[in-house]
Design an enzyme around this catalytic site. Sequence first.
Site, mmCIF file in Angstrom:
data_model
loop_
_atom_site.group_PDB
_atom_site.id
_atom_site.type_symbol
_atom_site.label_atom_id
_atom_site.label_comp_id
_atom_site.label_asym_id
_atom_site.label_seq_id
_atom_site.Cartn_x
_atom_site.Cartn_y
_atom_site.Cartn_z
ATOM 1 N N GLY A 187 43.622 -5.626 -48.484
ATOM 2 C CA GLY A 187 42.654 -4.535 -48.530
ATOM 3 C C GLY A 187 43.256 -3.207 -48.916
ATOM 4 O O GLY A 187 42.643 -2.416 -49.635
ATOM 5 N N CYS A 425 40.027 12.051 -51.220
ATOM 6 C CA CYS A 425 40.593 13.189 -51.942
ATOM 7 C C CYS A 425 41.472 13.987 -50.988
ATOM 8 O O CYS A 425 41.035 14.353 -49.894
ATOM 9 C CB CYS A 425 39.476 14.070 -52.500
ATOM 10 S SG CYS A 425 40.031 15.414 -53.563
ATOM 11 N N GLY A 507 49.382 -5.919 -32.258
ATOM 12 C CA GLY A 507 50.258 -6.811 -33.003
ATOM 13 C C GLY A 507 51.636 -6.203 -33.146
ATOM 14 O O GLY A 507 52.208 -5.657 -32.196
#
Length: 606
Positions: A187, A425, A507
């Site tokens: 992603g 931006c 994690g």
Amino acid sequence: MVSTADSPILTGPGTAYRAERGTKLRARSWRAEGLLRMFENVLEVGENPDELIVYAALGKAARDWPSARAIARALLELEERQTLVLQSGTPVGVIETGEQAPLVVSAVNNTVGRWSTPERFYERAAAGQTVWGGLTAGAWQYIGRQGVLAGTYELFGAIARTHFGAAPGAEGAALAGRWVLTAGLGGMGSSQPISARMLGLSSLTVEVDAAKADRLRAAGGLDVVTDVLDEAVTTLDAARREGRTIAIGLVANAADAFAEVARRGIVPDIVTDQTAAHDARYGYLPQGYDLTTWRELREAEPERVEREAQASIATQVRAILALGDAGAVVFENGNNLRVQAIEHLGEAASAEVNRIPGFMEAYLRPLFARGIGPFRWVALSGSTDDQRVLDDLAIRLFPGRPEVARWIGLAREHVPQQGLPARSCWLGHGERSAFAVAANDLVADGILEAPVLFSRDHLDSAAMTHPRIGTEGMRDGSDGSADFPLLDALLLSATGADLVAIHSGGGGYSGWMQSAGVSIVADGRPDTAVRLRRALDADTGLGVLRHAAAGYGEAAASVAGAGETGEAPLTWLTAGPIPTQETFSAAIPANAGTPGRRSSQPQEKP
């Protein structure tokens, strides 16, 4: 009465995930509607929405489907005087707080120090007690690959200026004919070849999952996909000889491919990695594994998979070091690659491994010191016409920073649409609020079809602590201090943001990070303009003060000059002597005032 037709979340999993478009309200205010549309949007653009996974192997939008449905129902019924409270991806309740308070406050996986270990996280996640919210997944702020794409573009541009002699605005000329070796097309990693292409930089990106590479090629982000290194290198060399920029995806194991490139003596100009190496259990394919075996064994023998992934990461890191010694510019791109290698090699290898610099300390901190970072806006209407109007507004508002117009032009040309029309931006202190208030006026005037939601990445000037990413090598030694993200969240709540989130790592990031997120909807009302200015200036202003206190001259100059616009005053209270102009003279803009202690009262601007 709420029905399942009101949101795809109410019928999930196994549904068509698409955020609502148009001007019709389902919720009781645009503030709540905007947050619900963003919740839907992160699933629309997410990697595995049926499992509520948005990105990075484990980053989730909610704890489980009953929680997701309950959250969606609550947003549909929420009054503006109420606040929905979320705890690690599940709803706790709704509390009466007042119309200027946030509509949603969320805390995700914040645990005390001795509990902040990967092992404890995996145990609690398996028991349904917590999730990892990523940075923007659990706060519903993820906008697809563009969210990190702008940052990667800024990063490659900084490398061009630092190593290849580029003048500002001429980065593409300096990178023409050069190439980057990297890995990861998930992603966020899928932003890399697109960012490189924007600057005329060719790329060879290694990805283990052929489906991800093919998906990005179909979206226009890759020119060629192959599983043969010889073919990739030959194609790359031919394009460079012909003066063409090319983006190649190589379907292979990153450790195998990087080691082979180093063995052959092939020297890229730039080497990095953006795999999900932060999670050695779920995010990095060990050498010798295929995808099916990996997916089976990480459930059956997770500790073994983790150990073997760390060994493979160490192999890749050795290759990166060898390529750096051969002349490549090498850096870690914020995924704990070095940490995982050291876990395998032992602490004695720390000095050697950490010859690979982190991207923030090496390249981007001067921007963060000015509050310049990954701001974003989303056209809640779903209209690309609204996106065009907002892009034009950004170009018009900041003539003193021509890099903003350059970025907007390149993004229009190169960034594929994903989900609701959005733009990332890099705007700084004073610029974000000026843009948001101007957009709010466009909503009020009916020039935009519907309201606009403003947010940012959690990796921002005040909003993150991670001593191997955003705060590595801070001059005052505050690399691991979590105070500023927590202060940021407090200020954002006090100034009336619509959603405020506090996330900690899960994690492989467990024990390594703390961050704060913000979303605020410009719905055209005058009181919204006040909240927009207060919240966005507080957010960037705290980042500037953080860096000023840490000794960064660019931040002191920003205080003295009232931000990038000259209209965002800050009061900096220094514990020691007030810095002199000579301390940061090279960074002070022409209109700057007295450095150090600056106190002026800004007027509220609607």
